[in-house]
Design a protein around this motif. Structure first.
Motif, PDB file in Angstrom:
ATOM      1  N   THR A 227      29.453  31.183  57.657  1.00  0.00           N
ATOM      2  CA  THR A 227      29.995  31.994  58.752  1.00  0.00           C
ATOM      3  C   THR A 227      31.093  32.930  58.279  1.00  0.00           C
ATOM      4  O   THR A 227      31.067  34.129  58.567  1.00  0.00           O
ATOM      5  N   GLU A 231      30.716  36.980  58.350  1.00  0.00           N
ATOM      6  CA  GLU A 231      31.614  37.709  59.254  1.00  0.00           C
ATOM      7  C   GLU A 231      32.252  38.904  58.553  1.00  0.00           C
ATOM      8  O   GLU A 231      32.495  39.934  59.174  1.00  0.00           O
ATOM      9  N   LYS A 242      27.118  30.530  63.600  1.00  0.00           N
ATOM     10  CA  LYS A 242      27.318  29.086  63.449  1.00  0.00           C
ATOM     11  C   LYS A 242      26.027  28.308  63.667  1.00  0.00           C
ATOM     12  O   LYS A 242      25.751  27.332  63.002  1.00  0.00           O
ATOM     13  N   GLU A 245      23.682  28.794  60.482  1.00  0.00           N
ATOM     14  CA  GLU A 245      24.228  28.488  59.152  1.00  0.00           C
ATOM     15  C   GLU A 245      23.377  27.419  58.459  1.00  0.00           C
ATOM     16  O   GLU A 245      22.936  26.456  59.074  1.00  0.00           O
TER      17      GLU A 245
END
Length: 246
Positions: A227, A231, A242, A245
């Motif tokens: 994550t 990001e 999330k 992942e």
């Protein structure tokens, strides 16, 4: 000494006067299936075209199998985005695949029986032999992509570069293409794919290059697909990461 499949040092590329890719350095070992991911406008296609000398670099060094791209051009196969191809061009499916044999022919020699048989074998491998006499514009998106993969196979290359090969492609064609790409890697070939569907990244690739004009991360999928790493490339677009992942 065993060379990297591709080694990139300090690559910078501009597009229409704007810096599109900057300061990218990485090295890919042979036998890897590598996805290039990143948001729209991240410079993914520009990056792959600069690697292949299809557009000029501002600066930087690219080595393929320890040599310049020019020196090993015949060992590199490239499948462009579908919208970069003239589908109205009057050429049959088999003749399109036959083009893949030209780099290995001697100067002024035309493909003969052996090359035509090999091209047909490559068509069979992608499940398109029944369409050999069709004009390429008569095919569906998935079929067209299979034909261009067959052309790449006909080249007997060591490195395969594919730019967004799954856009506008049916599920069956996508599965066929992925299976062949994985087979190529198992034979020690190296495959690099510009890709946008993040949900498939873990199934398709064993390494990822995460770009957003500069290199955000490069390495095994599990390392890049975190994550906090994603990001940095996708900024606020990434609240759903999330759940995805690995």
């Amino acid at each position: 000494m065993k060379h990297s499949a591709i080694s990139i040092r300090d690559l910078h590329v501009s597009y229409y006067g704007t810096e599109a890719v900057k300061n990218v350095s990485l090295s890919v070992n042979p036998g890897n299936l590598v996805g290039i991911i990143g948001p729209n406008g991240a410079g993914k296609s520009t990056f792959i075209k600069a690697l292949l000398n299809l557009i000029p670099k501002d600066k930087g060094e690219v080595k393929v199998l320890g040599k310049t791209v020019k020196e090993v051009r015949t060992k590199i196969a490239y499948v462009p985005q579908r919208n970069d191809i003239d589908w109205d061009f009057p050429i049959t499916v088999l003749d399109t695949v036959l083009l893949g044999t030209y780099p290995s022919l001697k100067l002024f020699r035309r493909p003969g029986k052996a090359e035509k048989e090999w091209a047909y074998e490559c068509l069979k491998r992608v499940g398109m032999e029944e369409y050999s006499k069709r004009q390429i514009g008569e095919l569906s998106g998935g079929q067209q992509q299979r034909v261009f993969l067959a052309r790449a196979l006909a080249q007997n290359a060591e490195l395969f570069f594919l730019d967004e090969p799954f856009v506008g492609v049916d599920v069956s064609s996508e599965e066929t293409i992925v299976k062949i790409l994985k087979e190529l890697c198992s034979q020690g070939k190296t495959v690099i794919v510009v890709h946008h569907d993040l949900s498939k990244a873990n199934d398709y690739f064993n390494e990822l290059i995460l770009l957003n004009k500069e290199l955000i991360s490069f390495g095994p999928v599990s390392q890049v697909f975190q994550t906090e790493v994603m990001e940095r490339a996708y900024k606020g677009q990434f609240a759903f990461m999330k759940e995805m992942e690995v």
